[in-house]
Design a protein around this motif. Structure first.
Motif, PDB file in Angstrom:
ATOM      1  N   ARG D  89       0.823  -1.214   0.000  1.00  0.00           N
ATOM      2  CA  ARG D  89       0.000   0.000   0.000  1.00  0.00           C
ATOM      3  C   ARG D  89       0.857   1.265   0.000  1.00  0.00           C
ATOM      4  NH1 ARG D  89      -4.732   2.350   1.423  1.00  0.00           N
ATOM      5  NH2 ARG D  89      -4.513   4.232   2.707  1.00  0.00           N
ATOM      6  N   GLY D  90       1.868   1.256   0.857  1.00  0.00           N
ATOM      7  CA  GLY D  90       2.747   2.423   0.923  1.00  0.00           C
ATOM      8  C   GLY D  90       3.459   2.648  -0.398  1.00  0.00           C
ATOM      9  N   ASP D  91       3.960   1.582  -1.006  1.00  0.00           N
ATOM     10  CA  ASP D  91       4.671   1.715  -2.279  1.00  0.00           C
ATOM     11  C   ASP D  91       3.761   2.287  -3.359  1.00  0.00           C
ATOM     12  OD1 ASP D  91       6.820   0.635  -1.030  1.00  0.00           O
ATOM     13  OD2 ASP D  91       7.034  -1.109  -2.354  1.00  0.00           O
ATOM     14  N   LEU D  92       2.553   1.767  -3.416  1.00  0.00           N
ATOM     15  CA  LEU D  92       1.642   2.222  -4.477  1.00  0.00           C
ATOM     16  C   LEU D  92       1.263   3.686  -4.278  1.00  0.00           C
ATOM     17  CD1 LEU D  92      -0.704  -0.897  -4.874  1.00  0.00           C
ATOM     18  CD2 LEU D  92       1.097  -0.106  -6.433  1.00  0.00           C
ATOM     19  N   LEU D  93       0.991   4.062  -3.047  1.00  0.00           N
ATOM     20  CA  LEU D  93       0.666   5.469  -2.797  1.00  0.00           C
ATOM     21  C   LEU D  93       1.868   6.360  -3.089  1.00  0.00           C
ATOM     22  CD1 LEU D  93      -1.546   5.206   0.411  1.00  0.00           C
ATOM     23  CD2 LEU D  93      -2.262   5.826  -1.911  1.00  0.00           C
ATOM     24  N   ALA D  94       3.060   5.876  -2.740  1.00  0.00           N
ATOM     25  CA  ALA D  94       4.270   6.661  -2.999  1.00  0.00           C
ATOM     26  C   ALA D  94       4.514   6.807  -4.500  1.00  0.00           C
ATOM     27  CB  ALA D  94       5.487   5.994  -2.341  1.00  0.00           C
ATOM     28  N   VAL D 143       7.561  -4.021 -10.429  1.00  0.00           N
ATOM     29  CA  VAL D 143       8.629  -4.107  -9.415  1.00  0.00           C
ATOM     30  C   VAL D 143       8.020  -4.112  -8.016  1.00  0.00           C
ATOM     31  CG1 VAL D 143      10.536  -2.826  -8.366  1.00  0.00           C
ATOM     32  CG2 VAL D 143      10.425  -3.080 -10.864  1.00  0.00           C
ATOM     33  N   ILE D 144       7.083  -3.191  -7.815  1.00  0.00           N
ATOM     34  CA  ILE D 144       6.436  -3.096  -6.505  1.00  0.00           C
ATOM     35  C   ILE D 144       5.714  -4.407  -6.172  1.00  0.00           C
ATOM     36  CG2 ILE D 144       4.507  -1.988  -5.317  1.00  0.00           C
ATOM     37  CD1 ILE D 144       5.374   0.655  -6.665  1.00  0.00           C
ATOM     38  N   ALA D 149       5.387  -9.638  -3.296  1.00  0.00           N
ATOM     39  CA  ALA D 149       5.349 -11.102  -3.314  1.00  0.00           C
ATOM     40  C   ALA D 149       6.515 -11.658  -2.507  1.00  0.00           C
ATOM     41  CB  ALA D 149       5.391 -11.605  -4.757  1.00  0.00           C
ATOM     42  N   ALA D 150       7.678 -11.036  -2.655  1.00  0.00           N
ATOM     43  CA  ALA D 150       8.860 -11.486  -1.916  1.00  0.00           C
ATOM     44  C   ALA D 150       8.631 -11.341  -0.420  1.00  0.00           C
ATOM     45  CB  ALA D 150      10.084 -10.669  -2.357  1.00  0.00           C
ATOM     46  N   ARG D 151       7.939 -10.274  -0.062  1.00  0.00           N
ATOM     47  CA  ARG D 151       7.623 -10.067   1.352  1.00  0.00           C
ATOM     48  C   ARG D 151       6.552 -11.042   1.834  1.00  0.00           C
ATOM     49  NH1 ARG D 151       6.105  -4.760   0.040  1.00  0.00           N
ATOM     50  NH2 ARG D 151       7.900  -3.369   0.036  1.00  0.00           N
ATOM     51  N   GLY D 152       5.832 -11.654   0.895  1.00  0.00           N
ATOM     52  CA  GLY D 152       4.731 -12.522   1.272  1.00  0.00           C
ATOM     53  C   GLY D 152       3.425 -11.784   1.453  1.00  0.00           C
ATOM     54  N   GLU D 153       3.413 -10.520   1.073  1.00  0.00           N
ATOM     55  CA  GLU D 153       2.156  -9.749   1.207  1.00  0.00           C
ATOM     56  C   GLU D 153       1.090 -10.239   0.234  1.00  0.00           C
ATOM     57  OE1 GLU D 153       1.856  -5.293   2.256  1.00  0.00           O
ATOM     58  OE2 GLU D 153       3.750  -5.487   1.160  1.00  0.00           O
ATOM     59  N   LEU D 198      -6.026  -8.673  -4.926  1.00  0.00           N
ATOM     60  CA  LEU D 198      -4.924  -9.634  -4.856  1.00  0.00           C
ATOM     61  C   LEU D 198      -5.044 -10.544  -3.646  1.00  0.00           C
ATOM     62  CD1 LEU D 198      -1.979  -7.277  -5.787  1.00  0.00           C
ATOM     63  CD2 LEU D 198      -2.981  -9.093  -7.187  1.00  0.00           C
ATOM     64  N   THR D 199      -5.631 -10.043  -2.612  1.00  0.00           N
ATOM     65  CA  THR D 199      -5.598 -10.757  -1.337  1.00  0.00           C
ATOM     66  C   THR D 199      -6.928 -11.386  -0.985  1.00  0.00           C
ATOM     67  OG1 THR D 199      -6.104  -8.670  -0.247  1.00  0.00           O
ATOM     68  CG2 THR D 199      -3.790  -9.295  -0.411  1.00  0.00           C
TER      69      THR D 199
END
Lengths: 201, 201, 201, 201
Positions: D89-94, D143-144, D149-153, D198-199
């Motif tokens: 969420r933070g990445d997308l907003l950023a 990339v985000i 996915a790497a974080r498992g989110e 996604l979730t």
DNA sequence: GTGTAATCGAGACGGTACGTCGAGTCTTGTG
DNA sequence: CACAAGACTCGACGTACCGTCTCGATTACAC
């Protein structure tokens, strides 16, 4: 050659295409005499000249102005110093008989009518028309009259303008109205009448 | 009134509106003299006359024909038998001086140029133009010349057509080209020259 | 049918030619979808429709306005009350899957892009464009959402506008940008996402 | 800088004027955003840039290509590796909030519509457009998503393309159609919806 | 330094389409 | 029928851009 352009001393950019101008004037002359001014479209002139319509409008603001230039080109070589035959009558005939055969060559009357009409609508065009077409021919007669006065054939101080109209008036009248033939007879008649009008008094 | 139509004896349906014809001719006259033939549209004439465009076309086939009729209406009362003053010179001045003051009244030259141009394009129109506008005025001069011959003022068998052009040619020349004033002086000049041309020989 | 005209109660003069209007719209539709708005000239539409260019301009002020009407004609029959399938998901799919197959039929994207561009240049056109093309389709979704709320499928007071953009936004994005296929998969994806966005909270 | 030219190793003759290129791009940017692509002529750009029209055509084959470069120049500094805030969420907003404020700065929508239209007409241009404008921004989201996915989110193997369209689709929809405000609310809405999509499964 | 080759500005050019206007015809409804 | 209203076809108008082209005048690298 054009009414419009006067090349300055420093010319930048692509130079004006002399070929295009020639082609435009030639096409205009042909079409105008063939069909008359109203029946000729700028598109037709452009097409016949192999030229873009915009190129015509770049150099001539209106069809009549182009017609003026086109016709002028056909007539310029007849306007030099009138021949001196030694007599007033001879001079006038030497002026008017060639004019007669020229004007009879192609249907100029049709176009001249249109130019006159435009001259009545647009005074600026009228000025150019008179300066280019009317004045030169009148001036030739004035020269002839001055020579005749110098010879003593006619008195000084004659009304040159009236005499000129006495000569050209009837000829243009027949050219434009077409009610009677425009031939040598009428030319000789007006020449005689003009001379009489100067010497009778 | 119209050049074109001649009402037959049996007329069915709604009769032709005299009001419309008057309005059309009046509107046409006004607009033509105001702006010149080319600058006036049939729509403008129709609107000014409060008339449908179709109504104009029902009675006149073209703008020039309408112009012809409109101008004719303004001039018809000048065409009767020319006055007999007892002398050739008097007769000609009695004919041309009123013509001069009439023609100076409104800018007729503007429209006449257009009519002449049309006459060169459309021979049928040219015939009508000459028959209606040119011939009547020429015939008046012929009458005057015949009277003068009867009186013995001029010889028989003169070239009437040339004389007529000697009179009207210079006047129309100034009217159409506008290079010099169209005034009493030139009228008197052409009258004198015309008479001289008949009697000098 | 036109954006422009609204026939008053009393109609005088020759009535508008329905045949011409049909032909113009048909020709416009064909050419627009074939070549795109910029590559189609008014002359080409006029010629294909067998109609004068002036007739087109009498009823449509610009090519884009004509395009709007032409496309509208192709789409009007898809805009009635949306079908009621009993579920929100069913309603949305019943709305979007037919839209998908229609939009895939012919290259509408090309023309829609041009209309959007015009809408940014000419606000008045933008208003018409949105009123005619955007709003009706949005209203259908609003009706569906209200039905779902009545059923209790979704809470009251949802942000309908955002949901609608969540549905149509991705679809138009693919239509206009062409970076990915516009197919059933993406339709089902946006429908699921839209419903989730309403019920997840 | 240009899309088109890539200077070879040996360059003879007068080198390309960097000043001219800057001036052209600056003039193009100003005019395009002011008036929109269709309302701007190459002559106007050339004049504003103080440059010959031929110079523009030497480096850009078409107005749209120039527009592409001009807009690209305004946006290049926003394309680096997206910030890593630790949450999806933070990445997308950023990513999207700065995009939002940039896009709101000047009327880019006006030009983007025209570029899209051109892309539909000219596939080669479409490829360039997507490669320069669309892909970079999509890749940032990829990339985000990979980081998430790497974080498992989020699970592996999500449909990244659909998610990206779920994010940018509604935003471009509002930008291009202008039916609703393009503000933080809609950005936050699409971010939430995208993550849910996604979730939720 | 001196070619030499590519660049630049200016601007004319052949095209194409524009949107408008006028001529002249046609189709209604009304009187 | 005649007429008003006004829509229609046709064709020319003059303008605006397009993208190309010729000029003369600058550059800067290669010799």
């Amino acid at each position: 050659m054009s009414v419009v352009v006067d090349a300055g001393p420093l010319r930048r950019g692509r130079p004006r295409s002399e070929r295009a101008q020639q082609a435009i004037l030639a096409a205009a002359t042909d079409l105008l005499l063939e069909r008359g001014l109203d029946a000729v479209s700028m598109d037709a002139i452009a097409e016949r000249a192999g030229v873009s319509k915009a190129t015509i409008y770049r150099w001539w603001p209106a069809k009549e102005t182009l017609a003026l230039d086109a016709l002028y080109l056909e007539w310029t070589d007849t306007s030099p110093e009138p021949a001196d035959t030694g007599t007033l009558r001879g001079d006038l005939l030497a002026l008017l008989l060639p004019w007669l055969s020229r004007i009879g060559d192609r249907p100029y009357g049709r176009v001249i009518g249109a130019l006159i009409t435009k001259a009545h609508t647009d005074p600026a065009f009228g000025d150019i028309y008179r300066e280019r077409f009317v004045e030169p021919r009148r001036e030739q007669v004035r020269v002839i009259l001055r020579r005749a006065a110098a010879r003593g054939e006619v008195p000084d101080g004659v009304d040159a303008e009236a005499v000129i109209d006495l000569l050209y008036g009837p000829l243009y009248h027949r050219l434009l109205h077409g009610h009677a033939p425009l031939d040598e007879d009428i030319v000789r008649y007006v020449v005689r009448a003009a001379i009489d009008s100067l010497t009778a008094g």
